[in-house]
Write an enzyme that holds these catalytic residues in place. Structure first.
Site, PDB file in Angstrom:
ATOM      1  N   ASP A   1      -7.803  -2.809  27.774  1.00 53.79           N
ATOM      2  CA  ASP A   1      -7.758  -4.002  28.180  1.00 53.79           C
ATOM      3  C   ASP A   1      -6.344  -4.617  27.523  1.00 53.79           C
ATOM      4  OD1 ASP A   1     -10.030  -3.299  29.230  1.00 53.79           O
ATOM      5  OD2 ASP A   1     -11.098  -4.303  27.443  1.00 53.79           O
TER       6      ASP A   1
ATOM      7  N   ASP B   1      -4.293  -4.287  22.861  1.00 55.07           N
ATOM      8  CA  ASP B   1      -5.432  -3.952  23.442  1.00 55.07           C
ATOM      9  C   ASP B   1      -6.473  -5.167  23.047  1.00 55.07           C
ATOM     10  OD1 ASP B   1      -7.647  -2.834  24.647  1.00 55.07           O
ATOM     11  OD2 ASP B   1      -7.638  -1.052  23.293  1.00 55.07           O
TER      12      ASP B   1
ATOM     13  N   ASP C   1      12.660 -13.546 -11.120  1.00 57.53           N
ATOM     14  CA  ASP C   1      13.698 -13.090 -12.114  1.00 57.53           C
ATOM     15  C   ASP C   1      14.593 -12.149 -11.317  1.00 57.53           C
ATOM     16  OD1 ASP C   1      14.764 -11.508 -14.191  1.00 57.53           O
ATOM     17  OD2 ASP C   1      13.205 -12.030 -15.403  1.00 57.53           O
TER      18      ASP C   1
ATOM     19  N   SER D   1      17.521 -14.359 -16.521  1.00 63.08           N
ATOM     20  CA  SER D   1      16.356 -14.271 -17.321  1.00 63.08           C
ATOM     21  C   SER D   1      16.539 -14.840 -18.750  1.00 63.08           C
ATOM     22  CB  SER D   1      15.715 -12.944 -17.720  1.00 63.08           C
ATOM     23  OG  SER D   1      14.486 -12.615 -17.891  1.00 63.08           O
TER      24      SER D   1
ATOM     25  N   ASP E   1     -11.240   3.171  23.860  1.00 60.71           N
ATOM     26  CA  ASP E   1     -11.741   4.080  23.084  1.00 60.71           C
ATOM     27  C   ASP E   1     -12.259   5.158  23.797  1.00 60.71           C
ATOM     28  OD1 ASP E   1     -14.316   3.413  24.429  1.00 60.71           O
ATOM     29  OD2 ASP E   1     -14.636   1.813  22.788  1.00 60.71           O
TER      30      ASP E   1
END
Length: 834
Positions: free
Chosen positions: A62, A112, A672, A392, A56
């Protein structure tokens, strides 16, 4: 160009004739082959990263790197975390044993690890095929902005014996190993804590195995002896390990409540045993240390699964379908002789393959297909048809008809009267107390059989009630009786395999069901229809479940309500939601000059958290029909994208991300097929089916040529012969009943006879050439299908008797009124076969 074709019934019918280039297709083997393929040793050294924007505004990043190579390891590896630096240096090496035949794509993800949890910064997909055998490759990968990741790869021959594989050129199957594990006893078991009631649980798990974690319990703790057997199906090439945890649970009895409450659970011992070097067919005694002088005595035995795969790996047609085609040609030849008034019955080689395609559209499509089939039957053309392919609502008509083994040879009036009775009946009974009880029992029974249960299954039972199938126990395999002699067209039922969190526009794979098989033509993988819904691993049937009944399949084929929010909005708005593209992860190709056999390296920059939440809200699909993925445990061939049978999408499509394609998924999500193309052209156009003429019936509302235009786009993208569809807007404003699209110079391109759902001349003619005279007749024929208050809405499931009759008669008339057009095309098709 346009051509007018005159008939004695209809003054002018437009026939659209187009030419297209005959592009040669690559020859690719259709069936699987058996190969011996070597292993390679791969080392991946994560060296360093530079200029990483993490952390930040107060701290630096890290960072750590995660490595994922699912074709070589069932677990992900991870570097150590380097704290408080934007230029971390790891110099860590990870080793894999990779298979030379499969597509190995390594994913490197940079994270990080801040105090709020890990955050994905970027990810890159690297094709291992770029590395030359016996050489090292040191590469610096550009991430986002000025961020970079430096990695070194090295590939060497492996001393392990080669692996036997089966492949169809797209999928790779390897021997599946069954490991029988017998837990005999635990030595020096130690108790932790002072719980009143204590029991031991033992957890056994193999990452990547077909079986889930298995747990067994024993009380009391003194000299715990199990003598229990456990089975794991594994892929030995993925370096699997048997992991055992000894878990102690202490409980205390609360006298005032008279209940036993859990007080403490702890792992008091853990250990793992590699499985990839287990000899086949031999009992191996193992004493596995669990820590703190504890151990467990095991007896392991590895066995090879049966040699023959239960998944058919082939792009060819199934043998029963081939046998059907031979028999059906006899019926078609005799029918053509009669319909075309030929002097002799045509030879088999001169008989064209004709397919009927029925689109989706709910009860409107079902009713319309009855009418179209009736028209063909009255003209003695139904026996000329080889295939009937439905989407369908059309599948609801088909699945009802095929309950009669000789339906096409009987008068269609009977099935139509039965359908009318059901369509005109009030649907309130489908939610009656008795029906709801039946639904619950049917769903519970399906769940108890070991199969998945979703909302789609409930929808299938409701359709069953709509069609008055009552408690229909009919299976799709029962329809084999209806095609065994070649007496009816061969039915194909279409659906679409999608992802639960991706729009069907971005990812959709055609799925087909026939009376014999279910499968994905894209991968050349099929299973017997009796085993659809059963559990497979590495191409083998592991757990057989009862065959799914047609009622549940009908819900799957017609599950239009499974749309996600993005698809619904696109249908309402009429265009794609381009703003949605800004919510997706950014993907950047970083090596555009890679060889054609290798994937381009892509860097993935994740979207912001809020964007991801909004995207998931729009694309999540909660109501797709989930079923077990019979491709699980199979891998993609290293040349899968170059195989012409593989229906690859666009360059940016998921088809270029093998780690996220269907073989890597645990479930299939079937919806469908209307989410892709509302008519199953891709299934009819499979080159192995060699269809010459397609009778396309579009029962959709809206643009009458939409399915054709979408099919043309699909065929251009996948190099499939198809006539050019270029229809002027003026034709859509003044619809005719029949359009013909063909290419006179290219016999490989099928001719499409397209019937949009329109009331063009039916309003004036009660039969071909017979005008309406009375006011009652004119009123009967004067109706508008697309009216705002039309009774034929897709969501309308109940018609009046008059509305049902008019829709059936309209479609029957439209077909019969174009008899001369159909006969002309059939004559041309026969001439082209010569």
């Amino acid at each position: 160009m346009f051509m007018r074709v005159s008939t004695r019934i209809l003054p002018a019918v437009v026939s659209v004739l187009y030419k297209s280039e005959d592009v040669p297709r690559k020859a690719t083997p259709l069936s699987f082959k058996r190969e011996q393929q070597p292993y390679y040793d791969l080392s991946v050294k994560i060296i360093r990263a530079k200029n990483i924007v993490g952390g930040d505004f107060l701290t630096e990043g890290d960072c750590y790197v995660s490595l994922r190579l699912p074709t070589a390891s069932v677990v992900d590896y991870q570097t150590k975390t380097i704290s408080n630096t934007n230029n971390p240096e790891w110099n860590e090496t990870f080793n894999y044993r990779i298979q030379s035949t499969v597509k190995n794509v390594l994913e490197l993800s940079l994270y990080d690890a801040n105090v709020k949890g890990k955050k994905l910064l970027s990810s890159v997909a690297f094709d291992i095929g770029k590395i030359q055998l016996g050489h090292s490759l040191n590469t610096t990968i550009d991430l986002k902005d000025k961020e970079q990741l430096e990695v070194e790869f090295h590939l060497e021959k492996c001393n392990d014996p080669p692996n036997e594989i089966l492949t169809n050129g797209v999928l790779v199957a390897q021997p599946c190993t069954c490991v029988e594990t017998k837990v005999r006893n635990v030595n020096n078991a130690q108790m932790v804590g002072t719980g009143v009631n204590t029991q031991y649980n033992m957890s056994l798990k193999v990452d990547g195995a077909y079986e889930e974690e298995q747990v067994t319990t024993l009380k009391p703790i003194s000299n715990p002896v199990w003598n229990e057997n456990f089975v794991f199906h594994i892929d030995k090439s993925l370096d699997p390990k048997l992991k055992i945890d000894l878990i102690q649970t202490s409980t205390v009895l609360q006298d005032d409540m008279h209940v036993e409450m859990t007080k403490d659970t702890s792992i008091v011992g853990s250990g793992s045993e590699p499985l990839y070097q287990l000899p086949l067919g031999k009992n191996v005694a193992v004493t596995l240390p669990l820590g703190q002088e504890q151990s467990v005595d095991l007896k392991l035995k590895a066995k090879k699964c049966v040699e023959d795969l239960d998944v058919r790996l082939s792009f060819d047609l199934a043998d029963p379908e081939k046998e059907f085609l031979v028999k059906r040609k006899k019926f078609v030849a005799r029918a053509l002789k009669k319909a075309l008034q030929l002097k002799k019955t045509p030879k088999d080689i001169h008989v064209p393959v004709i397919a009927i395609l029925g689109s989706g559209g709910g009860i409107r499509a079902m009713t319309s297909l009855y009418g179209a089939l009736s028209g063909l039957q009255q003209m003695h053309l139904l026996d000329c048809v080889t295939y009937m392919v439905g989407v369908s609502g059309s599948t609801w008509c088909m699945s009802t008809l095929y309950q009669d083994t000789d339906w096409s040879r009987k008068d269609m009036k009977g099935p139509i009267l039965h359908a009318k009775k059901q369509v005109t009946k009030a649907k309130t009974s489908v939610l009656s107390k008795d029906r709801l009880g039946y639904y619950i029992n049917a769903l519970v029974e399906k769940n108890r059989s070991g199969q998945s249960v979703t909302v789609t299954d409930l929808w299938g039972l409701i359709i069953e009630s709509f069609l008055d199938w009552k408690e229909n126990k009919i299976k799709l395999s029962d329809q084999q009786k209806a095609v065994r002699r070649g007496q009816n067209p061969f039915p194909i039922y279409a659906s679409l395999n999608v992802k639960s969190d991706v729009s069907a526009k971005d990812f959709g794979e055609w799925f087909e069901c026939t009376p014999y098989e279910a499968g994905l033509p894209k991968y050349g993988a099929y299973i017997p229809i009796q085993h659809f819904g059963s559990k497979f691993f590495m191409g083998y049937l592991i757990k057989k479940c009862p065959e799914i009944k047609v009622s549940f399949l009908a819900g799957l084929w017609g599950s239009a309500f499974a749309a996600n929010l993005e698809e619904i909005l696109r249908e309402v708005i009429g265009t794609s939601n381009t703003w949605m593209q800004n919510l997706h992860d950014a993907i950047r190709v970083t090596d555009e000059h890679s060889q054609s056999t290798q994937l381009q390296m892509r860097t993935i920059i994740p979207a912001r958290m809020l964007d991801t939440i909004v995207k998931n809200l729009f694309v999540s699909r909660l109501t797709a029909a989930e079923t077990f993925n019979f491709l699980r445990g199979l891998f993609l061939h290293r040349m899968y994208e170059q195989n012409h049978n593989f229906m690859k999408g666009q360059t940016t499509h998921l088809d270029s991300s093998p780690n996220y394609l269907t073989p890597m998924a645990n479930q299939l999500y079937l919806v469908d097929a209307g989410f892709s193309i509302n008519s199953a052209f891709p299934l009819a156009l499979r080159s192995q089916r060699r269809v010459d003429v397609i009778l396309s019936f579009s029962f959709s509302r809206g643009s009458p040529f939409k399915v054709l235009k979408k099919t043309e786009e699909y065929c251009v993208e996948h190099d499939i012969p198809f006539p050019k569809i270029d229809v002027p807007d003026i034709l859509e404003q003044s619809l005719q009943e029949c359009y013909v699209f063909t290419d006179e110079k290219n016999p490989r391109i099928p001719t499409v006879i397209h019937f949009p759902l329109t009331n063009a001349t039916f309003r004036n003619y009660k039969a071909p050439g017979v005008e309406r005279t009375s006011e009652e007749e004119k009123y009967y024929g004067s109706f508008v299908l697309e009216a705002e208050q039309s009774p034929y809405s897709t969501l309308q499931f109940t018609y009046t008797a008059n509305d049902f009759d008019r829709l059936v008669d309209l479609n029957c008339y439209n077909v019969m009124n174009n008899k001369d057009i159909i006969l002309m095309v059939l004559k041309q098709a026969m001439a082209r076969k010569r």
